[in-house]
Design a protein around this motif. Structure first.
Motif, short mmCIF file in Angstrom:
data_model
loop_
_atom_site.label_atom_id
_atom_site.label_comp_id
_atom_site.label_asym_id
_atom_site.label_seq_id
_atom_site.Cartn_x
_atom_site.Cartn_y
_atom_site.Cartn_z
N VAL A 71 0.85 -1.19 0.00
CA VAL A 71 0.00 0.00 0.00
C VAL A 71 0.88 1.24 0.00
N ALA A 129 -7.44 9.03 0.28
CA ALA A 129 -7.44 8.21 1.49
C ALA A 129 -8.83 8.05 2.08
N GLN A 140 -12.53 7.02 2.33
CA GLN A 140 -13.41 6.01 1.77
C GLN A 140 -14.84 6.24 2.26
N VAL A 200 -11.18 6.00 7.06
CA VAL A 200 -9.85 5.83 6.48
C VAL A 200 -9.22 4.60 7.11
N TYR A 201 -8.21 4.06 6.44
CA TYR A 201 -7.39 2.99 7.00
C TYR A 201 -6.14 3.62 7.60
N ASN A 238 -9.53 0.33 10.64
CA ASN A 238 -10.61 1.06 9.98
C ASN A 238 -11.14 2.10 10.97
N VAL A 249 -3.71 5.12 4.69
CA VAL A 249 -3.49 4.47 3.40
C VAL A 249 -4.10 5.33 2.30
N GLN A 279 -6.55 0.37 -0.84
CA GLN A 279 -7.57 0.05 0.16
C GLN A 279 -8.48 -1.11 -0.23
N SER A 280 -8.58 -1.38 -1.53
CA SER A 280 -9.51 -2.43 -1.97
C SER A 280 -9.14 -3.81 -1.44
N LEU A 331 -7.84 -4.35 1.62
CA LEU A 331 -7.65 -4.27 3.06
C LEU A 331 -8.91 -4.59 3.83
#
Length: 395
Positions: free
Chosen positions: A45, A310, A312, A320-321, A331, A357, A361-362, A364
């Motif tokens: 990542v 970043a 989502q 965000v992650y 998360n 990240v 992210q897809s 994670l």
């Protein structure tokens, strides 16, 4: 002999068993080879740190560039075009000659009016002489009162004729001046609408050329009516700055000031119109151009920002992650104050210095182990994430 062969076989067997045992214990020094597994590789990542700084707060709207002044230059007299004194696209100033109409008919009218004035002046002088001569004779009875009254009437008549002649002369001079067609404003000349030799009339709709003033220039844009109270509150504190960007939001075209908020709200659309003025010294704004207008309302002190990719979206809102110290991700829900294709302003949920990240992210989930990319690979991933972002821009 058979006994020697038996001893030899036993020795070889013992040697093989010792060699196998040594190889086994060499691969697993503690004898736990069956239970030791290699650590799983982390998901690659790209991450970025949460930044703290001053963040401008904007209201965005789609705007149209409008010329400060636009003039369709037309003739005010009829005649034949004898000269075109400009080139299309030329910068012109107020008073510059654009075209000329044949002046001879209007010069002849002026000369005739001047001649009539001289004639009436001579007649006035003669009437004044007759009045001066007859007035003393009236006291002696050598002329009648009617003759003196006639002399006075002639003087008044020719005085009025002289004034009329002067008016005719002034009008003839104005008409003659109209044969020189000049620019009424500073601006840029557009496409020529007439050629030399054509007869032009004051009623011609297309005129000769359109001159557009582009310094300064205006931008008219719209915002939701719900923004009006905040705009009015900020206006009460001083002049507001407006930025004009290209439609893609990547290039700043100019900085200006808010001139006015229109005096009514468009009820069908629920929007209000605003007008800003720009010096436009670099002439990057052009009449009719669509721009991304941004009204600067405030500047957030020590605001937290992260790269926009970043952020989502989930059923519970934005998240965000966050990369934890043990190289796993968490998360975390965040409150987004303003987001753009480059940056996102975070009101709550993050602390300065934490890493989030930006790309990848897809793959994670909470607790996933990650491997942070650096160097060219990270830059390429960040650029791809930035190019695919579809959010509102924060400059």
């Amino acid at each position: 002999m058979p006994r020697k062969i038996a001893y030899l076989c036993l020795g070889m067997t013992a040697a093989l068993l010792c060699g196998g045992g040594y190889a086994f214990y060499s691969a697993a020094p503690n004898g736990n080879a069956a239970t030791r597994q290699p650590a799983p590789a982390g998901v690659p990542v790209v991450a970025a740190a949460v930044q703290s700084g001053d963040v401008p707060i904007y209201l965005r709207g789609i705007g149209t560039v409008v010329a400060y002044n636009t003039v369709t230059v037309r003739t005010q007299v009829q005649g034949q075009i004898t000269q075109i004194a400009f080139t299309e696209g030329q910068r012109v100033h107020a008073g510059d000659l654009l075209a000329e109409i044949d002046p001879r008919p209007y010069q002849a009218q002026l000369d005739q009016a001047i001649g009539n004035l001289e004639r009436d002046k001579a007649l006035q002088a003669n009437a004044q002489a007759n009045l001066a001569r007859d007035t003393p004779l009236l006291a002696k009875g050598w002329v009648t009162p009617q003759q003196v009254d006639l002399d006075k009437a002639n003087v008044g008549q020719y005085t009025g004729a002289i004034q009329a002649d002067q008016g005719v002369i002034e009008n003839a001079r104005v008409q003659l001046g109209f044969t020189r067609i000049t620019s009424p404003i500073d601006g840029v000349a557009g496409i020529r609408q007439i050629d030399i030799g054509n007869i032009v009339h004051p009623t011609d709709a297309s005129g000769i050329v359109v001159v557009t003033q582009i310094q300064p220039i205006s931008v008219i844009f719209t915002l939701p009516e719900s923004d009006l109270p905040e705009i009015q509150a900020r206006q009460a504190k001083g002049t507001l700055t407006v930025l004009a960007y290209s439609q893609q939001g990547s290039t700043e075209l100019g900085r200006g000031t808010l001139l006015l908020v229109n005096n009514e709200i468009n009820q069908p659309t629920g929007t209000l119109q605003l007008k800003a003025t720009f010096p436009n010294q670099a002439e990057r704004l052009w009449p009719g151009q669509l721009v991304d207008a941004r009204l600067l309302l405030d500047t957030r002190q020590d605001g937290l920002t992260i790269p926009a990719p970043a952020v989502q979206r989930g059923p519970s809102g934005s998240y965000v992650y966050v990369v934890k110290p043990d190289a796993t991700v968490e998360n975390r829900a965040v409150t987004v104050g303003q987001i753009g294709s480059k940056q996102a302003l975070i009101d709550a949920g993050l602390q300065p210095g934490e890493e989030v990240v930006v790309d990848g992210q897809s793959k994670l989930q909470p607790g996933t182990r990650v491997t942070l990319l650096h160097g060219p690979a990270a830059r390429a991933a960040k650029q791809e994430a930035s190019d695919t972002a579809q959010q509102t821009v924060i400059p």
